[in-house]
Design a protein around this motif. Structure first.
Motif, mmCIF file in Angstrom:
data_model
loop_
_atom_site.group_PDB
_atom_site.id
_atom_site.type_symbol
_atom_site.label_atom_id
_atom_site.label_comp_id
_atom_site.label_asym_id
_atom_site.label_seq_id
_atom_site.Cartn_x
_atom_site.Cartn_y
_atom_site.Cartn_z
ATOM 1 N N THR A 64 0.807 -1.351 -0.520
ATOM 2 C CA THR A 64 -0.016 -0.346 -0.080
ATOM 3 C C THR A 64 1.014 1.374 -0.179
ATOM 4 O O THR A 64 0.636 2.168 -1.022
ATOM 5 N N MET A 65 1.667 1.592 0.628
ATOM 6 C CA MET A 65 2.789 2.430 0.903
ATOM 7 C C MET A 65 3.361 2.625 -0.720
ATOM 8 O O MET A 65 3.539 3.232 -0.825
ATOM 9 N N ILE A 66 3.888 1.068 -0.882
ATOM 10 C CA ILE A 66 4.869 1.633 -2.103
ATOM 11 C C ILE A 66 4.090 2.341 -3.522
ATOM 12 O O ILE A 66 4.142 3.264 -4.132
ATOM 13 N N GLY A 67 2.501 1.553 -2.918
ATOM 14 C CA GLY A 67 1.374 2.035 -4.482
ATOM 15 C C GLY A 67 0.790 3.878 -4.748
ATOM 16 O O GLY A 67 0.624 4.613 -4.991
ATOM 17 N N GLN A 68 1.404 4.243 -2.894
ATOM 18 C CA GLN A 68 0.708 5.811 -2.568
ATOM 19 C C GLN A 68 2.237 6.592 -3.069
ATOM 20 O O GLN A 68 2.104 7.351 -3.278
ATOM 21 N N MET A 69 3.168 5.698 -2.945
ATOM 22 C CA MET A 69 4.310 6.766 -3.432
ATOM 23 C C MET A 69 4.596 7.006 -4.938
ATOM 24 O O MET A 69 5.204 7.772 -5.300
ATOM 25 N N THR A 70 4.443 5.746 -5.596
ATOM 26 C CA THR A 70 3.901 5.768 -7.212
ATOM 27 C C THR A 70 3.302 5.894 -7.769
ATOM 28 O O THR A 70 2.798 6.702 -9.006
ATOM 29 N N GLY A 71 1.783 6.765 -6.651
ATOM 30 C CA GLY A 71 0.968 6.804 -7.070
ATOM 31 C C GLY A 71 -0.135 5.745 -8.018
ATOM 32 O O GLY A 71 -0.950 6.163 -8.866
ATOM 33 N N SER A 72 0.256 4.833 -7.794
ATOM 34 C CA SER A 72 -0.358 3.240 -8.612
ATOM 35 C C SER A 72 -1.533 3.064 -7.254
ATOM 36 O O SER A 72 -1.327 2.645 -6.735
ATOM 37 N N LYS A 73 -2.766 3.801 -8.454
ATOM 38 C CA LYS A 73 -3.666 3.069 -7.735
ATOM 39 C C LYS A 73 -4.454 1.247 -7.607
ATOM 40 O O LYS A 73 -4.412 1.116 -7.035
ATOM 41 N N LYS A 74 -3.904 0.628 -8.152
ATOM 42 C CA LYS A 74 -4.087 -0.530 -8.435
ATOM 43 C C LYS A 74 -3.282 -1.586 -7.259
ATOM 44 O O LYS A 74 -3.897 -2.188 -6.684
ATOM 45 N N LEU A 75 -1.342 -0.766 -7.592
ATOM 46 C CA LEU A 75 -1.058 -1.286 -6.247
ATOM 47 C C LEU A 75 -1.536 -0.665 -4.527
ATOM 48 O O LEU A 75 -1.453 -1.590 -4.053
ATOM 49 N N VAL A 76 -2.030 0.248 -4.884
ATOM 50 C CA VAL A 76 -2.602 0.453 -3.335
ATOM 51 C C VAL A 76 -4.035 -0.476 -2.507
ATOM 52 O O VAL A 76 -4.014 -0.928 -2.147
ATOM 53 N N SER A 77 -4.839 -0.398 -4.033
ATOM 54 C CA SER A 77 -5.933 -1.265 -3.948
ATOM 55 C C SER A 77 -5.103 -3.109 -3.506
ATOM 56 O O SER A 77 -6.201 -3.650 -2.465
ATOM 57 N N MET A 78 -4.661 -3.360 -4.548
ATOM 58 C CA MET A 78 -3.453 -4.784 -4.224
ATOM 59 C C MET A 78 -3.234 -5.433 -2.763
ATOM 60 O O MET A 78 -3.524 -5.745 -2.014
ATOM 61 N N GLY A 79 -2.653 -3.809 -1.837
ATOM 62 C CA GLY A 79 -2.566 -3.785 -0.571
ATOM 63 C C GLY A 79 -3.503 -3.804 0.122
ATOM 64 O O GLY A 79 -3.245 -5.026 0.964
ATOM 65 N N ILE A 80 -4.508 -2.937 0.218
ATOM 66 C CA ILE A 80 -5.389 -2.982 0.703
ATOM 67 C C ILE A 80 -6.242 -4.301 0.593
ATOM 68 O O ILE A 80 -6.657 -4.790 2.306
ATOM 69 N N LYS A 82 -5.250 -7.490 0.222
ATOM 70 C CA LYS A 82 -4.264 -8.020 0.384
ATOM 71 C C LYS A 82 -4.346 -8.681 -0.776
ATOM 72 O O LYS A 82 -4.987 -10.081 -1.259
ATOM 73 N N GLU A 83 -4.091 -9.022 -2.100
ATOM 74 C CA GLU A 83 -4.300 -9.355 -3.492
ATOM 75 C C GLU A 83 -3.143 -9.969 -3.335
ATOM 76 O O GLU A 83 -3.139 -11.056 -4.302
ATOM 77 N N ALA A 84 -1.892 -9.846 -3.502
ATOM 78 C CA ALA A 84 -0.254 -9.401 -3.128
ATOM 79 C C ALA A 84 0.420 -9.933 -2.758
ATOM 80 O O ALA A 84 0.233 -8.943 -1.714
ATOM 81 N N ASP A 85 0.900 -11.420 -2.732
ATOM 82 C CA ASP A 85 1.978 -11.356 -1.116
ATOM 83 C C ASP A 85 3.431 -11.175 -1.524
ATOM 84 O O ASP A 85 4.635 -11.160 -0.126
ATOM 85 N N ASN A 86 3.764 -10.784 -2.607
ATOM 86 C CA ASN A 86 5.096 -11.075 -2.980
ATOM 87 C C ASN A 86 5.576 -9.687 -4.381
ATOM 88 O O ASN A 86 3.864 -9.225 -4.802
ATOM 89 N N MET A 87 6.002 -9.217 -4.291
ATOM 90 C CA MET A 87 6.537 -7.931 -5.504
ATOM 91 C C MET A 87 5.946 -8.524 -6.824
ATOM 92 O O MET A 87 5.487 -7.895 -8.033
ATOM 93 N N CYS A 88 6.528 -10.076 -6.755
ATOM 94 C CA CYS A 88 6.626 -10.040 -8.531
ATOM 95 C C CYS A 88 5.272 -10.542 -8.292
ATOM 96 O O CYS A 88 4.574 -9.583 -10.544
ATOM 97 N N THR A 89 4.322 -10.987 -7.796
ATOM 98 C CA THR A 89 2.508 -10.860 -8.076
ATOM 99 C C THR A 89 1.968 -9.869 -8.851
ATOM 100 O O THR A 89 1.377 -10.058 -9.088
ATOM 101 N N ALA A 90 2.776 -8.788 -7.418
ATOM 102 C CA ALA A 90 2.397 -7.887 -8.150
ATOM 103 C C ALA A 90 2.462 -7.050 -9.174
ATOM 104 O O ALA A 90 1.137 -6.414 -10.249
ATOM 105 N N LEU A 91 3.443 -6.945 -9.500
ATOM 106 C CA LEU A 91 3.578 -6.441 -10.615
ATOM 107 C C LEU A 91 3.459 -7.671 -12.171
ATOM 108 O O LEU A 91 3.126 -6.971 -13.356
ATOM 109 N N GLU A 92 3.463 -8.572 -11.841
ATOM 110 C CA GLU A 92 2.558 -9.339 -12.316
ATOM 111 C C GLU A 92 1.127 -9.133 -13.178
ATOM 112 O O GLU A 92 0.637 -8.865 -14.463
ATOM 113 N N LYS A 93 0.083 -8.818 -12.310
ATOM 114 C CA LYS A 93 -0.719 -8.475 -12.307
ATOM 115 C C LYS A 93 -0.723 -6.520 -12.579
ATOM 116 O O LYS A 93 -2.146 -6.530 -13.486
ATOM 117 N N LEU A 94 -0.257 -5.579 -12.465
ATOM 118 C CA LEU A 94 -0.145 -4.428 -12.958
ATOM 119 C C LEU A 94 0.286 -4.884 -14.477
ATOM 120 O O LEU A 94 -0.967 -3.627 -14.520
#
Length: 150
Positions: A64-80, A82-94
């Motif tokens: 969520t913090m990385i999403g806030q800092m980068t301005g990525s609403k999708k990362l924020v949503s994933m964090g909130i 709990k759609e991804a547990d590692n950065m690789c999964t998060a990047l693949e979803k993005l």
């Protein structure tokens, strides 16, 4: 509870620029990770992020913090959520979401181009062109609005 004014500790806050944060070493590994991933994201070095953080488990708060800092609403949503547990999964979803959005935009652009081409070459109205292309009634207002903006 009564508190005296000024009895609270005065904490110094130092501001730093994320893009220039590579020269800092943070004692907290989570803070270090957040700044490294954010900096690499801004630089577009996604392979470096995958290589270093691909399998590393990140908490929802970090994502969520990385999403806030980068301005990525999708990362924020994933964090909130709990759609991804590692950065690789998060990047693949993005990346997957980006592909879907790109395909959708490409389809819209293709339809608009087809409508305009039929209007120009056949001398048709937008309605006639959309009839020929079999555009659904519900989508016609959307495309008509987009045509007006162009």
């Amino acid at each position: 509870m009564n508190r005296k004014v000024g009895s609270e500790k005065d904490y110094k806050m130092n501001l730093l620029e994320v893009r220039d944060s590579g020269k800092y070493i943070f004692n907290n590994t989570d803070v270090q990770s957040v700044f490294e991933i954010t900096r690499e994201t801004f630089a577009g070095h996604f392979d470096a992020i995958r290589e270093k953080y691909g399998d590393k488990e990140l908490g929802a708060e970090l994502l969520t913090m990385i999403g806030q800092m980068t301005g990525s609403k999708k990362l924020v949503s994933m964090g909130i959520n709990k759609e991804a547990d590692n950065m690789c999964t998060a990047l693949e979803k993005l990346i997957e979401d980006g592909k879907k959005e790109g395909m959708q935009e490409g389809m819209i652009d293709g339809i608009l181009t087809s409508v305009k081409n039929l209007m120009e070459s056949m001398g048709w109205t937008a309605e006639q062109a959309m009839d020929a292309l079999k555009i659904s009634q519900e989508d016609r207002n959307k495309y008509a609005g987009m045509l007006k903006k162009q």
